[in-house]
Design a protein around this motif. Structure first.
Motif, short mmCIF file in Angstrom:
data_model
loop_
_atom_site.label_atom_id
_atom_site.label_comp_id
_atom_site.label_asym_id
_atom_site.label_seq_id
_atom_site.Cartn_x
_atom_site.Cartn_y
_atom_site.Cartn_z
N CYS A 54 10.75 81.20 4.05
CA CYS A 54 10.90 82.54 4.77
C CYS A 54 9.73 83.34 5.17
O CYS A 54 9.31 83.99 4.00
N ASN A 55 9.44 83.44 6.35
CA ASN A 55 8.27 84.21 6.50
C ASN A 55 8.64 85.60 7.06
O ASN A 55 7.86 86.33 7.06
N LEU A 56 10.01 85.98 7.18
CA LEU A 56 10.30 87.16 7.52
C LEU A 56 10.81 88.09 6.14
O LEU A 56 10.94 87.61 5.16
N PRO A 57 10.71 89.38 6.32
CA PRO A 57 10.96 90.32 5.40
C PRO A 57 12.46 89.94 4.96
O PRO A 57 13.56 89.74 5.92
N LEU A 58 12.80 89.63 3.66
CA LEU A 58 14.09 89.02 3.33
C LEU A 58 14.67 90.31 2.52
O LEU A 58 13.99 90.91 1.44
N VAL A 59 15.79 90.67 2.96
CA VAL A 59 16.54 91.83 2.36
C VAL A 59 17.74 91.45 1.67
O VAL A 59 18.71 90.70 2.21
N ALA A 60 18.03 92.10 0.48
CA ALA A 60 19.36 91.97 -0.27
C ALA A 60 20.06 92.95 -0.23
O ALA A 60 19.71 94.21 -0.27
N ASP A 61 21.37 92.71 0.18
CA ASP A 61 22.50 93.82 0.32
C ASP A 61 23.59 93.34 -0.61
O ASP A 61 23.49 93.98 -1.83
#
Length: 360
Positions: free
Chosen positions: A243-250
């Motif tokens: 994953c090259n995108l910013p990865l966000v945990a919710d």
């Protein structure tokens, strides 16, 4: 000291569908603290993240059982109250925490963001949400948002039960609509994607090219949250190299322990006050995230202006605000959260800065 609890309904103008279901009407709890002529307000409600669930009735029972004890405690002495809050579920703790902060800010005549030594003068554009539906319905919802406000940050829900082909169709259609509007308005529009844990690891990997081609700027909670912390962490760690995108945990991030656990494998976390148990833990998490160079989102469930205004106290720390639930209500009982265009500002009123409409 007087504490009181009441239920109130919230009705969405447009029902919201995500990977776990559809919501159109919810019941919430308002907790009031009246002490020394000053009144503080807190809000809470039930939530289900797929791996953890809290029913409104259970939260209400927790708070009703606690109220007699709270009656005997001084709100100016938070140290005497904290031991009673620790055993509560996060959403029950949130109601008390917010009422205490609101009361304290009103007592001092200051907004909470100022007590946190934050700069509350800068607006930040909030994302607005497109729930799961047919391509036609999702594009209709997008146009409705644009009739309501100049929304430049769009959050698209994916993880459709209909599978990846439907996700790809939604993604492509919304990306084209945003590109066309960006060119027509000469204003950049941002596309975010939130799968709400609706993908397997292999599906999340398979979607990466599509996400990048659509110009997506972040990917939020692509994999289901797990109760076992290590199992949960393994999912993010396995996806991170692809994953090259910013990865966000919710849904995977509830408190400071979760933030520290996830920090090596994500680029940001979504702070929601019903998960963190209120502003006290969320403010601590925001400070630690800054030290760790983690970006922050601040999000909502089916929240009124009251709970979103509480979250907006942290806006100076937030890269990706996602506080739009109150903008999709037909019966919001509170006011006081400023919006200029699509930019949210921390409320400048004392405490949480919100007033019940019955008293405004």
């Amino acid at each position: 000291m007087g504490w009181s609890l009441r239920r109130f309904p919230l009705t969405k103008a447009v029902p919201l569908a995500i990977s776990r279901g559809t919501t159109s009407v919810v019941e919430r709890l308002e907790l009031r603290l009246n002490h020394g002529g000053t009144v503080g307000f807190g809000e809470t409600g039930g939530l289900d993240t797929g791996h953890r669930a809290y029913a409104l009735e259970a939260i209400e029972a927790e708070l009703q059982a606690l109220l007699p004890t709270l009656e005997s405690l001084n709100p100016e002495d938070r140290h005497s109250i904290e031991p009673w809050l620790a055993p509560l579920s996060p959403p029950a703790r949130c109601a008390v925490d917010l009422a205490l902060w609101d009361w304290w800010g009103r007592q001092l005549g200051q907004p909470i963001w100022k007590l946190f030594a934050l700069d509350g003068t800068r607006g930040v554009a909030t994302s607005v949400t497109l729930g799961l539906a047919s391509v036609e319905k999702v594009l209709e919802r997008l146009q409705r948002w644009w009739r309501q406000m100049p929304a430049t940050r769009i959050k698209l829900k994916l993880g459709s039960p209909e599978g990846l082909e439907h996700d790809r169709a939604l993604l492509q259609a919304v990306a084209i609509a945003l590109d066309e509007r960006s060119q027509r308005m000469a204003v950049a529009h941002e596309l975010q994607v939130d799968a709400n844990g609706g993908w397997t690891l292999e599906q999340a990997k398979a979607m990466q090219v599509d996400l990048e081609q659509a110009g997506v700027v972040l990917l939020e909670q692509p994999l289901p949250a797990r109760l076992d912390p290590e199992e949960d962490l393994q999912g993010f760690a396995a996806l991170r190299p692809f994953c090259n995108l910013p990865l966000v945990a919710d849904e995977s991030c509830w408190d400071l322990k979760d933030l520290l656990r996830l920090a090596p494998h994500v680029d940001g976390v979504n702070l929601k006050l019903l998960k963190t148990g209120g502003l006290t833990e969320a403010w601590l998490m925001a400070q630690v995230a800054e030290r760790l160079d983690l970006d922050l989102m601040v999000g909502c469930y089916s929240d009124s202006t009251l709970l979103n205004a509480a979250a907006a106290q942290l806006l100076p720390c937030i890269r990706w605000p996602d506080l739009d639930s109150h903008l999709n209500l037909v019966d919001d009982p509170y006011s006081g959260l400023p919006l200029k265009g699509d930019q949210l500002l921390p409320p400048h009123g004392c405490g949480l800065g919100v007033a019940p409409l019955e008293a405004s």
